[in-house]
Design a protein around this motif. Structure first.
Motif, PDB file in Angstrom:
ATOM      1  N   GLY A  87       0.775  -1.241   0.000  1.00  0.00           N
ATOM      2  CA  GLY A  87       0.000   0.000   0.000  1.00  0.00           C
ATOM      3  C   GLY A  87       0.805   1.290   0.000  1.00  0.00           C
ATOM      4  N   VAL A 113       0.857   4.315  -1.334  1.00  0.00           N
ATOM      5  CA  VAL A 113      -0.162   5.063  -2.080  1.00  0.00           C
ATOM      6  C   VAL A 113       0.396   5.949  -3.205  1.00  0.00           C
ATOM      7  CG1 VAL A 113      -1.853   6.941  -1.787  1.00  0.00           C
ATOM      8  CG2 VAL A 113      -1.979   4.881  -0.359  1.00  0.00           C
ATOM      9  N   LEU A 131      -5.769   4.258   1.212  1.00  0.00           N
ATOM     10  CA  LEU A 131      -5.405   3.116   0.369  1.00  0.00           C
ATOM     11  C   LEU A 131      -6.560   2.762  -0.579  1.00  0.00           C
ATOM     12  CD1 LEU A 131      -3.437   0.832  -0.290  1.00  0.00           C
ATOM     13  CD2 LEU A 131      -4.329  -0.445   1.659  1.00  0.00           C
TER      14      LEU A 131
END
Ligand code: SAH
Ligand code: SF4
Length: 382
Positions: free
Chosen positions: A200, A202, A243
């Motif tokens: 994750g 981002v 996320l």
């Protein structure tokens, strides 16, 4: 300085050839020799002019990673350990199935994210792999398997960046490697068959969407921030809301119309009915009319230092049913190659004990690869 041509995607190789005073199409020829035919010696590239071969020999090489060991599981899964220097090693795993051959490859030696349930995370971070070291795993596996199976066609149809390391924390080396996988003059894999798995990161998900949108798998592992931050420390920086918003943005560019969420099933930690119900409401909140994700439940592969246990299969099935009943496509990942420690999260590259690895590298340099016994031949019916 001698450059390693495995570090280049086709554009990089073209620039390199232009610097040598060569025409662009020479780069394509060279690229095809390396990746489609598995050549590493310029003298074997017979349709390149001798003058070019001489220029290349003076300034470049095709230098794949050295291989330290090969293990074959009773189910046909093959694991290779590659030497990346300084006592570090990384692993790649080939998983043959009826209709496909998947290669799981590493992007880093170790990993800085430090997830609690992951053996790579426990060993800490050593270094990023170079693009050539990432692609080298595919180069070796594809050409080794082709010659071993006496097959001219492609053996590896899918690549998953699910080996050691967090690929999106090695972005600048990952992208050229992905481009080589996708290039028709390279491995010609479709974007749908190349998957980047991330815990994750981002901002890098947004960049990947623009630079090289391949299939995306996101390691979710928990339905709320408190639990996720405990299991995946990166969640403190990029919490679940951010996320899921990034996943939504990625979808507009993704080669598939869904994102896969990976969820490692840990006994008594994240596998309870309440967790499944929380997941359902989380996904519904973000679905905006259409569920755009699939769940892949991964039975935890234990390793001694984790102090965690695998969820009983009955619990996994109960969990899967709650998600499925809510209209979320859910599969339970079959564990492959666990008799050779090749299953998800068991890849440690043995770097945690550097002295041992160093002496093992010294010992194994001289050992020839063990041939694959005919009975363990991967089943690669097309
Ligand atoms: N760093 C990336 C990709 C490598 S890990 C990521 O985290 O997504 C690939 C997958 O294996 C991830 O979903 C990860 O959560 C899972 N995994 C890690 N350790 C595991 C373990 N011990 N058992 C089962 N799955 C594990
Ligand atoms: Fe790194 Fe992925 Fe392991 Fe987490 S699960 S420590 S991100 S390799």
């Amino acid at each position: 300085m001698t450059v390693n041509l495995l570090d280049y995607d086709l554009e990089g190789l073209t620039l390199y050839c232009e610097r040598l005073g060569e025409k662009r199409f020479r780069a394509t020829q060279l690229f095809r020799w390396i990746h489609q035919r598995g050549a590493s010696k310029f003298d074997d590239m017979t349709d390149l002019a001798r003058s070019l071969r001489e220029k290349l020999s003076a300034s470049a090489q095709v230098k794949p990673l050295d291989i330290l060991s090969q293990h074959i599981s009773s189910d046909g899964t093959i694991k290779w350990l590659f030497d990346v220097g300084n006592g570090d090693a990384v692993e790649a795993v080939f998983i043959p199935e009826k209709d496909r051959g998947t290669l799981c490859i590493s992007s880093q030696a170790g990993c800085a994210v430090g997830c609690r349930f992951c053996s790579t995370g426990h060993q800490g971070f050593s270094r990023n792999l170079r693009a050539g070291e990432i692609i080298s795993q595919l180069w070796f596996a594809e050409h080794f398997l082709r010659s071993h199976l006496k097959q001219c066609d492609r053996v590896i149809s899918n690549v998953v960046m699910m080996g050691m390391g967090e690929p999106l924390q090695n972005y600048s080396e990952l992208v050229p490697a992905l481009r080589v996988m996708l290039d028709d003059h390279g491995y010609g894999l479709s974007r749908r068959r190349v998957t980047v798995s991330t815990s994750g990161v981002v901002p890098m998900m947004d960049r990947l969407a623009l630079d090289c949108p391949v299939a995306l798998a996101v390691s979710l592992h928990a339905p709320n921030d408190e639990l996720r931050s405990n299991l995946v420390p990166l969640n403190r920086k990029y919490p679940i809301e951010e996320l899921l918003a990034a996943c939504n943005r990625y979808l507009a560019h993704a080669p598939r119309d869904f994102i896969t969420f990976e969820y490692c099933m840990l006994d008594g930690v994240n596998d309870q009915v309440e967790h499944a119900n929380q997941l359902v409401s989380l996904i519904r909140q973000h679905a905006s009319g259409r569920v755009w994700c699939k769940f892949n439940l991964i039975p935890f592969n234990p390793f001694p230092a984790s102090g965690l246990l695998r969820s009983p299969i009955e619990q996994v099935n109960v969990f899967a049913k709650i998600l499925s009943d809510a209209g979320i496509v859910t599969t339970v990942r079959k564990t492959r190659g666990d008799d050779i420690d090749a299953a998800c999260g068991q890849l440690a590259g043995d770097v945690q004990d550097r002295t041992r690895v160093q002496s093992r590298i010294a010992r194994q340099r001289t050992i020839m690869l063990t041939p694959i016994p005919p009975t363990a031949k991967p089943n690669l019916e097309k």
